[in-house]
Design a protein around this motif. Sequence first.
Motif, PDB file in Angstrom:
ATOM      1  N   UNK A 143       0.589  -1.391  -0.046  1.00  0.00           N
ATOM      2  CA  UNK A 143      -0.232  -0.230  -0.242  1.00  0.00           C
ATOM      3  C   UNK A 143       0.572   1.022   0.168  1.00  0.00           C
ATOM      4  N   UNK A 144       1.919   1.611   0.722  1.00  0.00           N
ATOM      5  CA  UNK A 144       2.662   2.274   0.503  1.00  0.00           C
ATOM      6  C   UNK A 144       3.871   2.478  -0.866  1.00  0.00           C
ATOM      7  N   UNK A 145       3.844   1.261  -1.888  1.00  0.00           N
ATOM      8  CA  UNK A 145       4.604   1.688  -3.310  1.00  0.00           C
ATOM      9  C   UNK A 145       5.881   0.938  -2.997  1.00  0.00           C
ATOM     10  N   UNK A 146       5.959   0.531  -1.654  1.00  0.00           N
ATOM     11  CA  UNK A 146       7.584  -0.300  -1.414  1.00  0.00           C
ATOM     12  C   UNK A 146       7.292  -1.216  -1.868  1.00  0.00           C
ATOM     13  N   UNK A 147       6.248  -1.936  -2.312  1.00  0.00           N
ATOM     14  CA  UNK A 147       6.756  -3.201  -3.132  1.00  0.00           C
ATOM     15  C   UNK A 147       5.575  -3.083  -4.361  1.00  0.00           C
ATOM     16  N   UNK A 148       6.141  -3.741  -5.584  1.00  0.00           N
ATOM     17  CA  UNK A 148       4.488  -4.085  -6.773  1.00  0.00           C
ATOM     18  C   UNK A 148       4.641  -5.183  -6.525  1.00  0.00           C
ATOM     19  N   UNK A 149       3.120  -5.370  -6.379  1.00  0.00           N
ATOM     20  CA  UNK A 149       2.699  -6.747  -6.060  1.00  0.00           C
ATOM     21  C   UNK A 149       1.829  -7.344  -8.067  1.00  0.00           C
ATOM     22  N   UNK A 150       2.386  -8.067  -7.906  1.00  0.00           N
ATOM     23  CA  UNK A 150       1.334  -8.796  -9.429  1.00  0.00           C
ATOM     24  C   UNK A 150       0.759 -10.152  -9.290  1.00  0.00           C
ATOM     25  N   UNK A 151      -0.935 -10.191  -9.794  1.00  0.00           N
ATOM     26  CA  UNK A 151      -1.070 -11.373  -9.989  1.00  0.00           C
ATOM     27  C   UNK A 151      -0.834 -11.962 -10.473  1.00  0.00           C
ATOM     28  N   UNK A 152      -1.652 -13.544 -10.804  1.00  0.00           N
ATOM     29  CA  UNK A 152      -1.583 -13.788 -12.340  1.00  0.00           C
ATOM     30  C   UNK A 152      -0.832 -13.904 -12.992  1.00  0.00           C
ATOM     31  N   UNK A 153       0.398 -14.070 -12.261  1.00  0.00           N
ATOM     32  CA  UNK A 153       2.296 -13.680 -13.343  1.00  0.00           C
ATOM     33  C   UNK A 153       2.448 -15.072 -12.661  1.00  0.00           C
ATOM     34  N   UNK A 154       2.391 -16.375 -13.540  1.00  0.00           N
ATOM     35  CA  UNK A 154       2.745 -17.612 -13.680  1.00  0.00           C
ATOM     36  C   UNK A 154       4.042 -17.689 -14.933  1.00  0.00           C
TER      37      UNK A 154
END
Length: 438
Positions: free
Chosen positions: A259-270
């Motif tokens: 939420x703080x933008x420190x990490x990029x969360x990417x879903x459906x990445x296989x």
Amino acid sequence: MELPVVVIGAGPQGLAAGAQLLERGIEPLILEAGSTAAAAVAEWGHVALFSSWPELVEPAAERLLASTGWVAPVAGHPTGSEWIEAYLAPLAAALGERVRTDTRVVGVARKGRDLLVDAGRAKQPFVVLTRDAHGTEARVEARAVIDASGTWSTPAPAGASGIPALGEQAATAAGFVAHRIPDHAEAQGLDGRHVVVVGNGHSAATAIIQLAETVRAHPGTRVSWLLRRGSVGNTFGGGAADELAERGALGQRAKRAVEEGLVTLVTAFRTDAITLNGDGHVIVTAEDGRVLDPVDRVFVLTGFRPDLSFLSEIRLELDHRLQAPKRVAVEIDPNIHSRGSVRATGAAELSHPDSGFFIVGAKSYGRAPTFLAITGYEQVRSIAANLAGDHEAAARVELTLPDTGVCGRSGFFDTPKPAADGCCIGSEPMTQGATPGQ
């Protein structure tokens, strides 16, 4: 002279099994592949446990240690190294020569009977083939075998199909891919780099928290967190609803990092490929063709799986999905259960067609996550009672496991949609945080 019960692995559950058996008047022989007891725990010694000290000390072990003047720690959540120093190493010392290190088990069978043979099978002792650090082999006969070897040595790969991604093994050998949680020094040493974490569980969340601190201290650092699932699901855990407060807090801290933008969360990445590009980076590619910007380091934390290679001559009854004992699998299968609590299991659930053989500890959960030390302690208590002929105690359940406060499912794998019971509501596949390379 009665044969011993062989315990494979001198980790927390293996040592606890030794204490329980000894208290029942049964001689254990604990075989450990590492050079010291709890060798696997030592490899993640920098990681703090969810459980507090009272849940990390097995009762029979505590009684054995009390006779040596040992005093149990009473509060706090130790790291793996602290667990070893304050409890596991003293317990191994108390068990003495019953713990045999540098002794890898490479095969288990019924004496004189391969997997095919029925005749007289149940009357034969087990024979355990071992190999020491010098390659010398030996056989040990046993009245029963308890496999507490764990799953640490067989981490799952990054490849979304359950096999290594293209290039993953070469990238691992070259030092670009690691299948473990970085410690503080390693995470800080990645300042200014692009780091990828693959995985959805507690290990991945722990790594994310560690790496987020690096981003705070060095804003030029980039962290991409790759989830195979099409929705976030239970990635962030149950928060305050988790009956293990430290476990609940872990997920919330990882969520804040996103939420703080420190990490990029990417879903459906296989993940399909992790390939060396020749300029000191690797290229991470998804099955759908998405490509991340060049990556400096990949931490693959996609869980573990049991090593069944040395059990090929034992008649096992395993679930075809989890590779866990069938009667355990029905309690823990995340494909089925919609809530976080499970029932404790004992000798009855852990037995196999070859009577007297048991799989305990993390390995008894197969590929399922969230195994707790207290689960294993209850397992070995029940098995020791069973082997001693105390069937009433073996059948008794002396443990209620803490609820996670979340659905057991990980989130929808493909097209997200609301669940009928309102549990694990899905969301569209997403990228949250900084924008990754495409």
